[in-house]
Design an enzyme around this catalytic site. Sequence first.
Site, PDB file in Angstrom:
ATOM      1  N   GLY A 135       0.830  -1.199   0.000  1.00  0.00           N
ATOM      2  CA  GLY A 135       0.000   0.000   0.000  1.00  0.00           C
ATOM      3  C   GLY A 135       0.862   1.246   0.000  1.00  0.00           C
ATOM      4  N   CYS A 136       0.294   2.358  -0.448  1.00  0.00           N
ATOM      5  CA  CYS A 136       1.075   3.594  -0.572  1.00  0.00           C
ATOM      6  C   CYS A 136       1.521   4.137   0.782  1.00  0.00           C
ATOM      7  CB  CYS A 136       0.289   4.628  -1.360  1.00  0.00           C
ATOM      8  SG  CYS A 136      -1.395   4.920  -0.773  1.00  0.00           S
ATOM      9  N   TYR A 137       0.573   4.328   1.703  1.00  0.00           N
ATOM     10  CA  TYR A 137       0.953   4.795   3.043  1.00  0.00           C
ATOM     11  C   TYR A 137       1.890   3.784   3.707  1.00  0.00           C
ATOM     12  CZ  TYR A 137      -2.750   8.396   3.149  1.00  0.00           C
ATOM     13  OH  TYR A 137      -3.543   9.494   2.911  1.00  0.00           O
ATOM     14  N   THR A 163       4.029   1.799   2.346  1.00  0.00           N
ATOM     15  CA  THR A 163       5.382   1.925   1.792  1.00  0.00           C
ATOM     16  C   THR A 163       6.135   3.048   2.491  1.00  0.00           C
ATOM     17  OG1 THR A 163       4.730   1.054  -0.369  1.00  0.00           O
ATOM     18  CG2 THR A 163       6.703   2.431  -0.293  1.00  0.00           C
TER      19      THR A 163
END
Length: 311
Positions: free
Chosen positions: A114-116, A118
Amino acid sequence: MAKYKIFVDGSSGTTGLRIADRLAARDEFEILHISEADRKDVNARAAVINQSDLSFLCLPDAAAREVVPLLRPDVRILDTSTAHRTAPDWVYGLPELHGKRDALRTANRVAVPGCYATGFITLVAPLVELGLLAADYPLTCHGLSGYSGAGKSGIAQYRDPERDIAFESPRPYGLTLDHKHLPEMQKICGLAEPPVFCPIVDDYYCGMEVTVPLRLDLVGHSAEELATALQEYYAGETMIKVHALGTAPKFLPANTLAGKDTLEIYPTVSPDGKRMLLISLLDNLGKGSSGAAVQCMNIMLGLEETKGLEL
């Protein structure tokens, strides 16, 4: 040389479109397609995936879970949803973590981070792994993202000319502290408890900034030790850069890396040396989703790792 057969399941979504656009520019791939009539038929989709060498699942969690049992075990899968990020038989697709790049080379089932997650994991996981941050340290995290991370409906709301004035303001959400990225943040970092995490969406298209504050008296190590550890951990990595301690500018815009597939880390420290802030910058559509997926694909297929990525 025969081309790799690639399928993007869910190519109409934000992440899927980005991946499809990246693949279309490369001549080593034959892109498989599915008819509009069959797009929501799980068996039809599975049949196309089973014809591929590698497929991307750019689907809601439930749809990803539904199709995976129908797939041949030797078909290589990159799932961009949350569905399999903590599953024991799936490799977590963050190659810069120790051991992950080698695992990706032979993996058939890979969960794209996931972006957050990462942003958080790149800051915290190395320090826990190296024994510099206790697994039970009471971590707090704030994340600021552009509205592209909200998907099609969220993007439409922000771009609506008749939108409510609330969309002009930063909007914290996940206020019950149960964000979907928390399980992977905890597991991949090896934490005893998930962090207290506050995500915020704001009125700009893409780019992300994730911050983790630390009280160094509780950590038991100096800011210099932690900053040096992060620099050494990511030394030689093309996609992650760690800046020297205290070199962050006065203002650090969250869209600094918009359009890039890299990630940058800024460690800062208070004048008295008692408090530290770890900051990661990335594009939520780049290293936070489609760029990360393409990086993993390159590794899995034995291609140049950074090919098709924006450095």
